[in-house]
Motif scaffolding. Structure first.
Motif, short mmCIF file in Angstrom:
data_model
loop_
_atom_site.label_atom_id
_atom_site.label_comp_id
_atom_site.label_asym_id
_atom_site.label_seq_id
_atom_site.Cartn_x
_atom_site.Cartn_y
_atom_site.Cartn_z
N UNK A 71 0.94 -1.09 0.07
CA UNK A 71 -0.05 -0.10 -0.16
C UNK A 71 0.80 1.23 -0.09
N UNK A 72 1.78 1.28 0.72
CA UNK A 72 2.62 2.46 0.94
C UNK A 72 3.49 2.72 -0.39
N UNK A 73 3.80 1.39 -0.76
CA UNK A 73 4.81 1.53 -2.03
C UNK A 73 4.18 2.26 -3.15
N UNK A 74 2.55 1.54 -3.22
CA UNK A 74 1.68 2.16 -4.38
C UNK A 74 1.67 3.51 -4.22
N UNK A 75 1.29 4.10 -3.04
CA UNK A 75 1.01 5.47 -2.83
C UNK A 75 2.22 6.26 -3.13
N UNK A 76 3.47 5.84 -2.75
CA UNK A 76 4.77 6.51 -3.17
C UNK A 76 5.08 6.77 -4.76
N UNK A 77 4.66 5.43 -5.46
CA UNK A 77 4.90 5.53 -7.01
C UNK A 77 3.68 6.35 -7.54
N UNK A 78 2.76 6.18 -7.24
CA UNK A 78 1.51 6.79 -7.98
C UNK A 78 1.75 8.25 -7.57
N UNK A 79 2.06 8.78 -6.56
CA UNK A 79 2.16 10.21 -6.16
C UNK A 79 3.37 10.78 -7.30
N UNK A 80 4.46 10.02 -7.39
CA UNK A 80 5.69 10.23 -8.22
C UNK A 80 5.25 10.34 -9.56
N UNK A 81 4.36 9.45 -10.07
CA UNK A 81 3.96 9.67 -11.56
C UNK A 81 3.02 10.72 -11.66
N UNK A 82 2.07 10.94 -10.72
CA UNK A 82 0.84 11.92 -11.04
C UNK A 82 1.74 13.56 -10.89
N UNK A 83 2.48 13.44 -10.03
CA UNK A 83 3.50 14.95 -10.01
C UNK A 83 3.93 15.18 -11.30
N UNK A 84 4.71 14.19 -11.99
CA UNK A 84 5.07 14.33 -13.25
C UNK A 84 4.38 14.38 -14.50
N UNK A 85 3.25 13.47 -14.56
CA UNK A 85 2.52 13.33 -15.87
C UNK A 85 1.01 13.93 -15.83
N UNK A 86 0.27 14.00 -14.62
CA UNK A 86 -1.08 14.24 -14.72
C UNK A 86 -1.41 15.61 -15.40
N UNK A 87 -2.61 15.34 -16.03
CA UNK A 87 -2.90 16.57 -16.72
C UNK A 87 -4.56 16.40 -16.83
#
Length: 229
Positions: A71-87
């Motif tokens: 769960x924590x790993x998913x939160x960390x990775x998703x946050x990182x991708x969203x900060x970079x890629x979310x539109x």
């Protein structure tokens, strides 16, 4: 013309095209942990749920035990991708700006995540002080429970029966309907799939839109008609 007390927007897959980004990360983690699933399959079945709830449902279905650290790993990775890629989803800013009723966001994402995504796409000023996360309300019950919707309505002095919710997921629609609210389905994000609109209608959406340009005329038309009329 009748005016809603409140218009509630989901965030992921409604205002920002984040659902497919999260699904890719989460599907890869689940596959690595022994449950093979594609991002598209995950989005179609589990969109609108927290990763913790997705993991619990997959565990029950597959009988594969997952480590809680996932769960924590998913939160960390998703946050990182969203900060970079979310539109932003095309047309969302114009549609939100055109809503004259009070607006709010109700999400299963953490408040911090919703705020950084909305800030990144320049939507935060429309919702500042009116962002509600199921993870942060007193009951901690996330969608499909109705709690986050009812909490928002209570805080903002809105009658649930005169509140409109825009949702992209079956689980979100179930929660809004359980709260006694009127729901418009939305299928304009990157995770949309064949049969998406039908699934949202079956879940309780009064109508489904694919383009943000349709929002305000849809709210106006539905406001003229109510189940109590």
């Amino acid at each position: 013309m009748p005016q809603p007390d409140l218009v509630i927007f989901d965030c992921d897959g409604v205002l920002v095209d984040s659902e497919i980004i999260a699904a890719r990360v989460e599907a890869e983690l689940l596959t690595s942990a022994g449950f093979e699933i594609t991002a598209e399959e995950l989005a179609e079945t589990y969109a609108g749920l927290t990763f913790k709830d997705i993991m619990l449902r997959v565990e029950e279905k597959s009988q594969i035990p997952f480590q809680a650290s996932l769960i924590d790993r998913a939160e960390e990775l998703v946050d990182r991708k969203l900060r970079a890629d979310v539109r932003i989803i095309d047309g969302a800013r114009e549609a939100v700006a055109a809503v004259t009723a009070p607006r709010a966001v109700c999400s299963n994402s953490r408040t911090e995540r919703v705020e950084f995504m909305l800030e990144k796409v320049r939507l935060l000023p429309f919702f500042a002080g009116r962002i509600f996360s199921g993870l942060d309300i007193p009951s901690k019950k996330t969608k499909p429970a109705p709690d986050v919707f009812l909490h928002a309505a209570e805080k903002l002095g809105a009658n649930p029966k005169n509140t409109f919710v825009i949702e992209d997921s079956v689980h979100g629609i179930a929660g809004a309907r359980a709260a006694g609210m009127r729901v418009i389905g939305f299928t304009g994000a990157g995770h949309s799939y064949p049969g998406h609109a039908d699934a949202l209608t079956e879940a309780g959406a009064e109508t489904v839109i694919r383009r943000w340009a349709e929002l305000n005329s849809t709210i106006a038309a539905l406001s003229e008609w109510s189940e109590d009329a």
